[in-house]
Design a protein around this motif. Structure first.
Motif, PDB file in Angstrom:
ATOM      1  N   GLU A 154     -16.985  -2.620 -35.471  1.00  0.00           N
ATOM      2  CA  GLU A 154     -17.986  -3.613 -35.896  1.00  0.00           C
ATOM      3  C   GLU A 154     -18.632  -3.225 -37.231  1.00  0.00           C
ATOM      4  O   GLU A 154     -19.036  -4.094 -38.005  1.00  0.00           O
ATOM      5  CB  GLU A 154     -19.072  -3.745 -34.822  1.00  0.00           C
ATOM      6  CG  GLU A 154     -18.610  -4.473 -33.579  1.00  0.00           C
ATOM      7  CD  GLU A 154     -19.734  -4.618 -32.567  1.00  0.00           C
ATOM      8  OE1 GLU A 154     -19.746  -5.615 -31.841  1.00  0.00           O
ATOM      9  OE2 GLU A 154     -20.606  -3.731 -32.519  1.00  0.00           O
ATOM     10  N   PRO A 213     -15.155  -4.113 -23.341  1.00  0.00           N
ATOM     11  CA  PRO A 213     -15.284  -3.716 -24.751  1.00  0.00           C
ATOM     12  C   PRO A 213     -14.312  -2.604 -25.124  1.00  0.00           C
ATOM     13  O   PRO A 213     -14.127  -1.659 -24.350  1.00  0.00           O
ATOM     14  CB  PRO A 213     -16.737  -3.241 -24.842  1.00  0.00           C
ATOM     15  CG  PRO A 213     -17.444  -4.036 -23.804  1.00  0.00           C
ATOM     16  CD  PRO A 213     -16.459  -4.175 -22.670  1.00  0.00           C
ATOM     17  N   TYR A 232     -11.573  -6.553 -28.528  1.00  0.00           N
ATOM     18  CA  TYR A 232     -12.606  -7.263 -27.778  1.00  0.00           C
ATOM     19  C   TYR A 232     -13.891  -6.427 -27.812  1.00  0.00           C
ATOM     20  O   TYR A 232     -13.845  -5.207 -27.607  1.00  0.00           O
ATOM     21  CB  TYR A 232     -12.140  -7.473 -26.337  1.00  0.00           C
ATOM     22  CG  TYR A 232     -13.129  -8.249 -25.508  1.00  0.00           C
ATOM     23  CD1 TYR A 232     -13.344  -9.617 -25.727  1.00  0.00           C
ATOM     24  CD2 TYR A 232     -13.857  -7.617 -24.506  1.00  0.00           C
ATOM     25  CE1 TYR A 232     -14.251 -10.315 -24.959  1.00  0.00           C
ATOM     26  CE2 TYR A 232     -14.772  -8.316 -23.741  1.00  0.00           C
ATOM     27  CZ  TYR A 232     -14.976  -9.671 -23.977  1.00  0.00           C
ATOM     28  OH  TYR A 232     -15.900 -10.368 -23.230  1.00  0.00           O
ATOM     29  N   GLY A 234     -16.908  -7.598 -26.311  1.00  0.00           N
ATOM     30  CA  GLY A 234     -17.818  -8.027 -25.250  1.00  0.00           C
ATOM     31  C   GLY A 234     -18.449  -9.365 -25.561  1.00  0.00           C
ATOM     32  O   GLY A 234     -18.379  -9.866 -26.702  1.00  0.00           O
ATOM     33  N   ASP A 235     -19.033  -9.971 -24.525  1.00  0.00           N
ATOM     34  CA  ASP A 235     -19.720 -11.264 -24.667  1.00  0.00           C
ATOM     35  C   ASP A 235     -18.806 -12.330 -25.248  1.00  0.00           C
ATOM     36  O   ASP A 235     -19.249 -13.197 -26.038  1.00  0.00           O
ATOM     37  CB  ASP A 235     -20.970 -11.126 -25.527  1.00  0.00           C
ATOM     38  CG  ASP A 235     -22.008 -10.229 -24.877  1.00  0.00           C
ATOM     39  OD1 ASP A 235     -22.067 -10.196 -23.628  1.00  0.00           O
ATOM     40  OD2 ASP A 235     -22.729  -9.523 -25.618  1.00  0.00           O
ATOM     41  N   GLY A 236     -17.499 -12.255 -24.947  1.00  0.00           N
ATOM     42  CA  GLY A 236     -16.563 -13.285 -25.403  1.00  0.00           C
ATOM     43  C   GLY A 236     -16.261 -13.227 -26.881  1.00  0.00           C
ATOM     44  O   GLY A 236     -15.834 -14.228 -27.462  1.00  0.00           O
ATOM     45  N   MET A 237     -16.478 -12.090 -27.509  1.00  0.00           N
ATOM     46  CA  MET A 237     -16.257 -11.984 -28.964  1.00  0.00           C
ATOM     47  C   MET A 237     -15.208 -10.909 -29.273  1.00  0.00           C
ATOM     48  O   MET A 237     -15.063  -9.927 -28.531  1.00  0.00           O
ATOM     49  CB  MET A 237     -17.554 -11.626 -29.677  1.00  0.00           C
ATOM     50  CG  MET A 237     -18.679 -12.648 -29.545  1.00  0.00           C
ATOM     51  SD  MET A 237     -18.306 -14.227 -30.342  1.00  0.00           S
ATOM     52  CE  MET A 237     -18.480 -13.776 -32.062  1.00  0.00           C
ATOM     53  N   PRO A 252     -14.874 -15.770 -31.800  1.00  0.00           N
ATOM     54  CA  PRO A 252     -14.891 -15.993 -30.348  1.00  0.00           C
ATOM     55  C   PRO A 252     -13.488 -15.738 -29.776  1.00  0.00           C
ATOM     56  O   PRO A 252     -12.484 -16.071 -30.410  1.00  0.00           O
ATOM     57  CB  PRO A 252     -15.277 -17.460 -30.208  1.00  0.00           C
ATOM     58  CG  PRO A 252     -15.875 -17.836 -31.537  1.00  0.00           C
ATOM     59  CD  PRO A 252     -15.210 -16.987 -32.556  1.00  0.00           C
ATOM     60  N   PRO A 276     -28.515  -5.320 -27.309  1.00  0.00           N
ATOM     61  CA  PRO A 276     -27.809  -6.605 -27.220  1.00  0.00           C
ATOM     62  C   PRO A 276     -28.379  -7.673 -28.151  1.00  0.00           C
ATOM     63  O   PRO A 276     -27.639  -8.528 -28.648  1.00  0.00           O
ATOM     64  CB  PRO A 276     -27.971  -7.007 -25.753  1.00  0.00           C
ATOM     65  CG  PRO A 276     -28.979  -6.079 -25.167  1.00  0.00           C
ATOM     66  CD  PRO A 276     -29.039  -4.875 -26.024  1.00  0.00           C
ATOM     67  N   GLU A 279     -27.001  -6.891 -31.540  1.00  0.00           N
ATOM     68  CA  GLU A 279     -25.565  -7.201 -31.535  1.00  0.00           C
ATOM     69  C   GLU A 279     -25.349  -8.709 -31.675  1.00  0.00           C
ATOM     70  O   GLU A 279     -24.515  -9.163 -32.463  1.00  0.00           O
ATOM     71  CB  GLU A 279     -24.940  -6.711 -30.228  1.00  0.00           C
ATOM     72  CG  GLU A 279     -24.801  -5.208 -30.136  1.00  0.00           C
ATOM     73  CD  GLU A 279     -23.634  -4.684 -30.949  1.00  0.00           C
ATOM     74  OE1 GLU A 279     -22.572  -5.336 -30.975  1.00  0.00           O
ATOM     75  OE2 GLU A 279     -23.795  -3.631 -31.595  1.00  0.00           O
ATOM     76  N   ALA A 280     -26.125  -9.467 -30.912  1.00  0.00           N
ATOM     77  CA  ALA A 280     -25.948 -10.921 -30.941  1.00  0.00           C
ATOM     78  C   ALA A 280     -26.275 -11.480 -32.320  1.00  0.00           C
ATOM     79  O   ALA A 280     -25.550 -12.339 -32.853  1.00  0.00           O
ATOM     80  CB  ALA A 280     -26.841 -11.555 -29.883  1.00  0.00           C
ATOM     81  N   ARG A 283     -23.456 -10.539 -34.776  1.00  0.00           N
ATOM     82  CA  ARG A 283     -22.226 -11.317 -34.570  1.00  0.00           C
ATOM     83  C   ARG A 283     -22.419 -12.762 -35.026  1.00  0.00           C
ATOM     84  O   ARG A 283     -21.514 -13.369 -35.583  1.00  0.00           O
ATOM     85  CB  ARG A 283     -21.842 -11.266 -33.089  1.00  0.00           C
ATOM     86  CG  ARG A 283     -21.330  -9.901 -32.672  1.00  0.00           C
ATOM     87  CD  ARG A 283     -21.240  -9.772 -31.165  1.00  0.00           C
ATOM     88  NE  ARG A 283     -20.932  -8.397 -30.784  1.00  0.00           N
ATOM     89  CZ  ARG A 283     -21.005  -7.938 -29.543  1.00  0.00           C
ATOM     90  NH1 ARG A 283     -21.379  -8.744 -28.548  1.00  0.00           N
ATOM     91  NH2 ARG A 283     -20.704  -6.675 -29.274  1.00  0.00           N
TER      92      ARG A 283
END
Lengths: 602, 97
Positions: A154, A213, A232, A234-237, A252, A276, A279-280, A283
């Motif tokens: 990331e 993850p 991947y 996490g959280d569908g990303m 996504p 989180p 992170e959100a 992203r």
């Protein structure tokens, strides 16, 4: 009329005055040097503290104070206070205050010992740059395993896609290069330099529902040799280096057409977990989460979403230059550099610049801090009406001058309050000179009277306290004046004996008595006053009282001698006195200004 | 009265000599004092720039000999006394952080 000895007497007086002036001049220079030493100690202590801050931007005050104290002590001072000026958690400057003890003595005021306090401010600014030949290092803060691999991948968001690339040295990453780099950074290096197909073979296949993850997602998996890979997070990303012309970014999971999923053997995760919310936000705005977290950690921003939006905008302005982007996002290159270092760790090119800065303007009137040093000869007090009232007036005037000197000290930084002691001594010598060399007898008597009053004020103050402690130049001045006093006592007595007019006999007699009494007062210091090897001598309160009495007798003699002149009702004389007083006041003001200017290097 | 003829002249000449000697001594002290003050100023400035990690400016080096040895900084200002009859150095030191 015999003139034998007249010139010799005048010459001895002149030489004595010159010697006294020299002693006071030496004392003044010593005091001024003391102020300069204090300022230098403050400057170097501030720089030392700023250098400690440059080495460790998050160092506590204790460490900085230790560094400042070492520098101050080496230059004869001690640290009074150290405080760090910060914007959020980013250090900007260090304010250091030091105290340097200055001791000395001057005629009429005795020994003085004071701390000269000086302040200085040293600024620190940071710069950081990603090493030109490598990837941006990441501070995983001890993290290992899959979550560390996610953090490493990331952190590369924003770098360009380069086919076959696996580092900044090659200009960016391709899809498998990003995965390879991330696992290596997390402490789980993969064998060789795997392609997407190699990674597929290394991974244990799983379903999309099992994704965790750091698991890998593939395109072209059904063929057995996938041509594209992402990670991947996490959280569908997914984080992925997509294709030429694009940059490493978040996508996504559902948008990528991934048709194969697998997990690499990377051991268990260890170390800190990501926030989180940060992170959100990262992203959502396509910015490296570690850089955003560093901004928030340093207090450069409070709202993750807004900070992420600012950083994303800055990254668009400075593609491939995260240092410049952080500088723009934080509005300060120094803060941006510190954020980059906080995110990247010690491996990044990081430097700090230390400079001495001007001190901020003093606070407004009313909130001024307590003066740092004042000189107040021990025991000086006003004592009511009569002579006491006169002393009180003189005391008030002296305090006014003292306050002025303290203000100058704040403004200029180097005119020490101790200089005032020497200035008083210098003025006293000036009065003695005026009493000898002024062409008009009335003015001579006026100067003598003023000098006598000054002596009475100083000596009476010491008599009320612990006497006068003499040391250094002051002790030598006292020795000279004592021997001079004996000589002049005899000379005045001889002149009184030889004088033909009653008026002159009284005047010379008064001078002989006053000089003799004052000299006797000085001689109560005992053998130390005579012994050249003695470092100090102490005039007891009784001696100081005798010195005050000598001054009172002399002042009374002046009044007696000028009684007719003082009581004259002639209007012309009054006007002349007024004009002369105004001129004299102007001359004294000019002289004072000159003395202050000469003492103040600014 | 005849025995006192010339007495004032003799005294005046003696006093002039004494005053001249005192004046030269005071002037020498003043020159030394001024040089010492300047050396101290240069030491102050040089110590700050060296502590900041910068080289000593050429302007200061032209005026004085500046030597840094470890943490010690020493400044020497050359002083010429009494019209070239004597030479000495005014020395100032600072301890660098």
């Amino acid at each position: 009329v015999s003139e034998r000895g007249q010139i010799s007497v005048a010459a001895v007086a002149a030489v004595t005055l010159i010697l006294l002036g020299g002693v006071l001049f030496g004392y003044l220079s010593r005091v001024a040097a003391g102020g300069g030493h204090a300022q230098r100690a403050a400057d170097l202590a501030a720089i030392a503290a700023a250098r400690a801050l440059a080495a460790d931007p998050f160092a506590g005050t204790g460490g900085l104070r230790a560094a400042a104290d070492r520098a101050a002590t080496a230059n004869g001072a001690r640290v009074v206070s150290v405080d760090v000026v910060r914007a959020g958690a980013v250090p900007r400057a260090v304010n250091v205050s030091v105290a340097l003890p200055v001791a000395g003595s001057a005629p009429a005021v005795g020994a003085q010992r004071h701390d000269v306090v000086a302040r200085a401010r040293a600024g620190v600014s940071f710069s950081a740059a990603v090493p030109a030949g490598g990837f941006r290092p990441i501070d995983l803060r001890g993290g290992r395993g899959p979550l560390a691999a996610v953090a490493a991948a990331e952190a590369q968001v924003g770098w360009p896609y380069v086919w076959g690339g696996e580092s900044r040295a090659e200009g960016g990453f391709d899809c498998s290069g990003l995965v390879d780099f991330a696992y290596a950074a997390a402490g789980s290096p993969l064998p060789g330099r795997p392609t997407a197909a190699d990674l597929w073979r290394l991974a244990r296949p799983e379903s999309a529902a099992e994704l965790a993850p750091a698991d890998l997602v593939f395109e072209g998996a059904p063929s057995g040799a996938p041509y594209h890979v992402g990670m991947y997070v996490g959280d569908g990303m997914v984080v992925v280096a997509p294709h030429s012309g694009a940059q490493v970014r978040f996508e996504p999971l559902v948008a990528g057409g991934w048709d194969g999923f697998g997990r690499l053997p990377a051991g268990a995760s260890a170390g800190p977990t990501a926030d989180p919310v940060v992170e959100a936000a990262a992203r959502a705005h396509q910015v490296p989460p570690d850089a955003l977290a560093a901004e928030l950690r340093l207090g450069l921003a409070t709202d993750p979403a807004a900070a992420a939006a600012r950083l994303a905008r800055a990254m668009r302005h400075h593609p491939g230059d995260l240092a410049a982007a952080l500088a723009e996002a934080t509005g300060d290159p120094s803060a941006g550099a510190l954020a980059l270092r906080a995110a990247s760790g010690a491996g990044i090119g990081f430097a700090a610049d230390v400079r001495l800065l001007p001190l901020p303007a003093p606070p407004a009137e009313g909130s001024a801090p307590k003066p740092v040093a004042t000189v107040r000869p021990a025991g000086r007090r006003s004592s009511g009406g009569g002579l006491g009232g006169l002393l009180g007036t003189a005391d008030t005037a002296a305090e006014g001058i003292e306050r002025g000197a303290v203000q100058l000290e704040h403004a200029g930084g180097r005119l020490t309050a101790q200089a005032l002691v020497g200035m008083r001594g210098g003025l006293r010598v000036g009065l003695a000179g005026a009493a000898t060399f002024l062409p008009n007898r009335h003015l001579q008597d006026l100067a003598t009277f003023a000098g006598a009053v000054a002596d009475v004020v100083a000596a009476a103050g010491h008599a009320a306290e612990d006497g006068i402690v003499l040391a250094g130049p002051g002790l030598w001045a006292a020795r000279i004046t004592t021997f001079g006093g004996l000589f002049f006592t005899a000379a005045y007595a001889w002149q009184a004996y030889r004088a033909r007019r009653r008026e002159d006999r009284v005047w010379y007699g008064v001078q002989a008595v006053s000089t003799g009494v004052a000299t006797a007062g000085a001689m109560t210091a005992g053998a130390d006053l005579v012994a050249a090897g003695a470092a100090t001598a102490e005039i007891p309160p009784l001696g100081a009282a005798l010195m005050a009495l000598g001054g009172v007798i002399l002042a009374g003699g002046c009044i007696y001698r000028e009684r007719s002149w003082l009581l004259s009702s002639d209007r012309r004389a009054s006007r002349w006195v007024s004009r002369t007083a105004v001129r004299a006041a102007g001359a004294v003001a000019d002289a004072g200004r000159s003395v202050i200017s000469s003492l103040n290097p600014f | 009265v005849r025995r006192e003829r010339g007495q004032a002249t003799v005294e005046l000449v003696a006093v002039a000599g004494v005053l001249a000697a005192v004046a030269v001594a005071l002037y020498t002290l003043f020159v030394l004092w001024a040089a010492q003050g300047r050396a101290q100023q240069i030491a102050d400035q040089a110590a700050v720039v060296v502590a900041e990690g910068r080289p000593v400016p050429a302007a200061l080096r032209r005026e004085a000999a500046v030597r840094v040895s470890g943490r010690r900084l020493e400044v020497r200002v050359h002083v010429t006394l009494a019209g070239g009859l004597g030479r000495t150095d005014a020395v100032a030191r600072a301890i660098l952080p």
